[in-house]
Every structure is written in structure tokens, then in C-alpha cells.
Scaffold this motif. Structure first.
Motif, short mmCIF file in Angstrom:
data_model
loop_
_atom_site.label_atom_id
_atom_site.label_comp_id
_atom_site.label_asym_id
_atom_site.label_seq_id
_atom_site.Cartn_x
_atom_site.Cartn_y
_atom_site.Cartn_z
N ALA A 13 25.20 13.73 46.95
CA ALA A 13 23.86 13.98 46.40
C ALA A 13 23.66 15.45 46.03
CB ALA A 13 22.80 13.54 47.41
N LYS A 14 24.46 15.91 45.08
CA LYS A 14 24.36 17.28 44.59
C LYS A 14 23.84 17.23 43.16
CE LYS A 14 28.37 19.09 47.14
NZ LYS A 14 27.69 19.96 48.08
N SER A 15 22.97 18.19 42.82
CA SER A 15 22.36 18.12 41.49
C SER A 15 23.38 18.28 40.36
CB SER A 15 21.24 19.15 41.37
OG SER A 15 21.75 20.45 41.48
N GLN A 16 24.49 18.99 40.63
CA GLN A 16 25.50 19.13 39.57
C GLN A 16 26.20 17.80 39.26
OE1 GLN A 16 25.60 20.74 42.53
NE2 GLN A 16 27.65 21.43 43.05
N SER A 47 19.43 9.13 35.38
CA SER A 47 19.16 10.50 35.80
C SER A 47 17.93 10.56 36.71
CB SER A 47 18.95 11.38 34.57
OG SER A 47 18.97 12.73 34.92
N GLU A 48 16.90 9.78 36.34
CA GLU A 48 15.68 9.74 37.17
C GLU A 48 15.98 9.19 38.56
OE1 GLU A 48 13.05 11.12 36.24
OE2 GLU A 48 13.13 11.14 34.06
N ALA A 49 16.74 8.09 38.60
CA ALA A 49 17.03 7.46 39.89
C ALA A 49 17.89 8.38 40.77
CB ALA A 49 17.74 6.12 39.66
N VAL A 50 18.87 9.03 40.17
CA VAL A 50 19.75 9.93 40.94
C VAL A 50 18.95 11.16 41.41
CG1 VAL A 50 21.79 11.42 40.80
CG2 VAL A 50 21.87 9.12 39.84
N THR A 51 18.08 11.66 40.56
CA THR A 51 17.22 12.79 40.97
C THR A 51 16.38 12.40 42.17
OG1 THR A 51 17.10 13.63 38.71
CG2 THR A 51 15.40 14.39 40.22
N PHE B 14 11.66 30.24 22.50
CA PHE B 14 12.67 29.91 23.50
C PHE B 14 13.56 28.81 22.93
CE2 PHE B 14 9.38 31.53 26.43
CZ PHE B 14 10.14 32.35 27.24
N SER B 15 14.85 29.07 22.81
CA SER B 15 15.77 28.01 22.38
C SER B 15 16.50 27.49 23.60
CB SER B 15 16.79 28.57 21.38
OG SER B 15 16.11 29.07 20.26
N LEU B 16 16.31 26.20 23.87
CA LEU B 16 16.94 25.57 25.03
C LEU B 16 18.20 24.85 24.56
CD1 LEU B 16 13.81 25.85 25.77
CD2 LEU B 16 14.28 24.11 27.47
N VAL B 17 19.33 25.19 25.16
CA VAL B 17 20.61 24.64 24.74
C VAL B 17 21.27 23.92 25.92
CG1 VAL B 17 22.90 25.17 23.78
CG2 VAL B 17 20.91 26.52 23.08
N GLY B 18 21.51 22.62 25.76
CA GLY B 18 22.18 21.87 26.83
C GLY B 18 21.30 20.77 27.38
N GLU B 19 21.37 20.59 28.70
CA GLU B 19 20.69 19.47 29.35
C GLU B 19 19.70 20.00 30.39
OE1 GLU B 19 23.91 15.91 29.08
OE2 GLU B 19 24.07 17.17 30.87
N LEU B 20 18.44 19.59 30.27
CA LEU B 20 17.42 20.04 31.22
C LEU B 20 17.17 18.93 32.23
CD1 LEU B 20 15.33 22.00 32.27
CD2 LEU B 20 13.81 21.36 30.41
N ASP B 21 17.71 19.12 33.43
CA ASP B 21 17.52 18.15 34.51
C ASP B 21 17.32 18.90 35.82
OD1 ASP B 21 20.04 19.09 35.17
OD2 ASP B 21 21.07 17.19 34.92
N GLU B 22 17.42 18.19 36.93
CA GLU B 22 17.20 18.80 38.24
C GLU B 22 18.15 20.00 38.47
OE1 GLU B 22 14.96 18.43 40.41
OE2 GLU B 22 15.87 19.54 42.07
#
Lengths: 140, 101
Positions: A13-16, A47-51, B14-22
């Protein structure tokens, strides 16, 4: 509809690992010829479920096991995301838009709402030590 | 995840490049807040042309920056979202508070 293929992925359970997990599910899903939009939908829902597992089930500790089991039939993917963390006290409440138990960290409270919007069905069962989120998405 | 800034007149882009997640959220939050606090500008535009993925954690990040800018009486806009990012903005009601230009 009979199963045509299945796979199981276990991650810490790591965010990476989020990006990795959603990409693996998306790559598996491609076998039944979904549209690009359907692939993006399942990626977002996973992604939501894993988060949720990382942030809530394991309280952001960056450890704990997440098991992702996918089953394909001719026209449907089923993805079960399981964690063995603290459980969801009130599933019905947790699934309401904007509901969050984490006051800090700018949580949007939209995780389950996004899953519901992007999948054909979302089923959640939870008890202390085992939470299962089951997503299904049809390609037809 | 990468974040670039430049100015178009008095607007900070602001230019966001890539994936925005946790995983990338804390980096984006920290960098944007740093730029917002250390620059003079009239408005902020999030250019999402190269943002390939965003989930509800990203919604939280954007709303957080929106609130910070609101306190400074500055506007926030978004432009060039991909179809998938546009869908997230639409379904979460974000376009009700942040206009797409």
C-alpha cells in the motif's frame, strides 16, 4: 458469461504503486477491446479504490497488502480491490459524495462517486480486517 | 509529475505534466503554493494539456489551490484538459467554480 481470463496482482500500500496498479488493470482490460474512454474509466476507478486502501484502510502508513483480482468475460471486466486494513464503519455513508473521514490533506470525498460514475456497478463489503470493492465495466 | 510556470501578461500559467494522483499530490500542492505565495499576478490558469491522468485526489488539490486564491481575491481558470480529465472536472462539478477558458 464464462470467464475468458483472470489475473491477480498484489501490491504494497504505497502511493507510488497506484500508477502501476491502474496501468496493469488497463493493460489486462485491453484484451476484450474496450474503447479508449472505457480504459480511462477503469484506470480512474481503480486509482480511486487503491487510494482508499492507502489513505483510509492503512491510514497512510505506506504499508499493508492490497490485492487486485481481475476477471474478464467476453464483454465485461470485474475488478476486486481487497485490503486487510481497518474497514469502513458505515459503507452507505462513505459512498455519499463529499463525505470524508480525513479532515486534513484536502480530501475531496469523491472517490466512491467517481467509481460509480465511471463503472457499471460498484459493490462494497467491509468489516474490520477485510474490505472488498468490486467494480464491473462492460465494453458493449 | 512535473510542474512548470510561466507568465502570459499578468496571468500565471501552471502547466501540469504527467499524472496527478495521491503519489504526486503533495509535490503539486507544495510547488503551486510556493509559486502563488512568491509571485505577483492577477489570475492563475492551470494548463492541463499534458496532464494525462487525474483522479479525485487531484480534485482535492485543485480545490485547495482555488480556496487559497480566493482568499487572495484572485481567479483560477483551467484550459486544454484531455477528455478524461475533462470528465473528472465535469462530474465533480468543478466547472461550477472554476471556468474553462
Amino acid at each position: 458469461m464464462s470467464t475468458t481470463n483472470k489475473m491477480t496482482l498484489t501490491i504494497e500500500a504505497k502511493s507510488q504503486n497506484e500508477s502501476f496498479a491502474r496501468s496493469v488493470v488497463a493493460a489486462f482490460f485491453i484484451q476484450i477491446n474496450p474503447t479508449l474512454e472505457q480504459v480511462e474509466d477503469i484506470k480512474t476507478a481503480v486509482s480511486e479504490a487503491v487510494t482508499n486502501c492507502i489513505v483510509h484502510a492503512y491510514d497512510g502508513a505506506q504499508q499493508g497488502e492490497i490485492r487486485i483480482a481481475c476477471v474478464l468475460t467476453e464483454d465485461t471486466i470485474t475488478v476486486e480491490i481487497c485490503d486487510f486494513g481497518k474497514g469502513i464503519e458505515n459503507v452507505e455513508q462513505a459512498m455519499k459524495p463529499f463525505y470524508t473521514t480525513v479532515a486534513t490533506g484536502e480530501r475531496s470525498g469523491m472517490g466512491f462517486t467517481v467509481m460509480q460514475a465511471f463503472c457499471d456497478s460498484v459493490n462494497v463489503t467491509s468489516q474490520k480486517g477485510l474490505t472488498v470493492v468490486k467494480l464491473t465495466k462492460k465494453v458493449a | 509529475m512535473e510542474l512548470y510556470t510561466n507568465f502570459e501578461g499578468s496571468t500565471m500559467i501552471f502547466s501540469l505534466v504527467g499524472e496527478l494522483d495521491e503519489h504526486s499530490a503533495s509535490f503539486v500542492r507544495r510547488k503551486m503554493d510556493e509559486y502563488i505565495e512568491n509571485n505577483d499576478f492577477d489570475a492563475v490558469v492551470l494548463d492541463l494539456n499534458k496532464l494525462s491522468f487525474m483522479d479525485s485526489t487531484g480534485i482535492g488539490v485543485v480545490i485547495g489551490r482555488y480556496k487559497l486564491l480566493q482568499k487572495k481575491r484572485k481567479k483560477m481558470y483551467v484550459r486544454n484538459p484531455s477528455a478524461t480529465v475533462d470528465k473528472i472536472f465535469n462530474m465533480s462539478g468543478m466547472y461550477g467554480i472554476i471556468s474553462k477558458i
